[in-house]
Enzyme design. Structure first.
Site, PDB file in Angstrom:
ATOM      1  N   SER A 201      39.051  38.197 -37.508  1.00  0.00           N
ATOM      2  CA  SER A 201      38.352  36.924 -37.269  1.00  0.00           C
ATOM      3  C   SER A 201      38.804  36.237 -35.985  1.00  0.00           C
ATOM      4  O   SER A 201      38.666  35.023 -35.844  1.00  0.00           O
ATOM      5  CB  SER A 201      38.526  35.971 -38.463  1.00  0.00           C
ATOM      6  OG  SER A 201      38.033  36.570 -39.650  1.00  0.00           O
ATOM      7  N   ARG A 202      39.331  37.003 -35.074  1.00  0.00           N
ATOM      8  CA  ARG A 202      39.784  36.498 -33.777  1.00  0.00           C
ATOM      9  C   ARG A 202      40.935  35.502 -33.901  1.00  0.00           C
ATOM     10  O   ARG A 202      41.211  34.753 -32.965  1.00  0.00           O
ATOM     11  CB  ARG A 202      38.626  35.843 -32.999  1.00  0.00           C
ATOM     12  CG  ARG A 202      37.489  36.807 -32.639  1.00  0.00           C
ATOM     13  CD  ARG A 202      37.990  37.917 -31.715  1.00  0.00           C
ATOM     14  NE  ARG A 202      36.928  38.709 -31.160  1.00  0.00           N
ATOM     15  CZ  ARG A 202      36.456  39.837 -31.699  1.00  0.00           C
ATOM     16  NH1 ARG A 202      36.952  40.265 -32.841  1.00  0.00           N
ATOM     17  NH2 ARG A 202      35.513  40.524 -31.111  1.00  0.00           N
TER      18      ARG A 202
END
Length: 226
Positions: A201-202
């Site tokens: 999810s970065r």
């Protein structure tokens, strides 16, 4: 990735990163150079050519340029690479002696970023490295006016002339191929080093070291937002 049109390339894929380790200011070693050696040793076991790194320099006017070179040494002072002292990167370092390095190891979802001032390594260090290069690479260093415009076929001619100069025959030579005076090493002495570990999810882990002011070998490690 979409098929390219005449005027646009769009990258729509979203790679997910899953670095195995949890990176935080409390988990890293006190020195970024020691932390780098730890990560690099691990990368040597899993990454193809982990020593490949981007070197970014800029002119005195601030015009940047980047290229990939090979990291050849990490010591207690900094990061060393070798090149022609007449090349574009060397000319820019002479004008503006700072540089940024970046290494990316996709197999491990890790990267390292370095910013620092640049100095020439000693002639003795350059000679030691140069003497261990393959013969063809040593001859090539003499032949290449690196970053200069050359005509088609000129490099083959220059290389042949260098082979004749150093009496190279069948991949061997009876004479020495010394270090050219226009060739040698640069050392990037870091004042900032960042370690990055890719996460889903970065929400990547980022730890940045900066030198403690007025302290030669003390560093402060802080977490950065992804």
């Amino acid at each position: 990735m979409e098929a390219p049109t005449s005027d646009k390339i769009r990258v729509l894929s979203h790679t997910q990163y899953h670095a195995a380790d949890q990176l935080s200011p409390s988990s890293v070693l006190p020195s970024p150079l020691d932390q780098f050696r730890k990560w690099f040793t691990e990368a040597q076991e899993r990454v193809s050519e982990p020593e490949a790194m981007s070197v970014s320099t800029a002119t005195a006017a601030g015009v940047p340029s980047s290229r990939f070179v090979l990291l050849k040494q990490v010591d207690r002072t900094g990061f060393v690479f070798f090149t022609n002292y007449s090349s574009r990167k060397s000319r820019e370092i002479a004008e503006n002696p700072v540089a940024a390095l970046a290494l990316y190891w996709p197999e491990m979802h890790r990267q390292v970023r370095v910013v620092g001032r640049v100095e020439k390594v000693s002639t003795e260090e350059s000679e030691e490295y140069f003497s261990g290069r393959p013969l063809g690479s040593r001859v090539g260093a003499w032949a290449s006016p690196q970053s200069s415009v050359v005509a088609e076929g000129e490099m083959a001619k220059r290389y042949k002339e260098a082979e004749e100069r150093f009496e190279v025959k069948d991949g061997k030579t009876q004479s020495d191929v010394p270090l050219p005076e226009f060739w040698g090493g640069w050392r990037v002495i870091p004042n900032e080093v960042e370690f990055w570990a890719g996460k889903p999810s970065r929400l990547h882990d980022r730890v940045r070291y900066t030198r403690v002011e007025n302290a030669d070998n003390e560093w402060k490690a802080e977490r950065l937002a992804p």
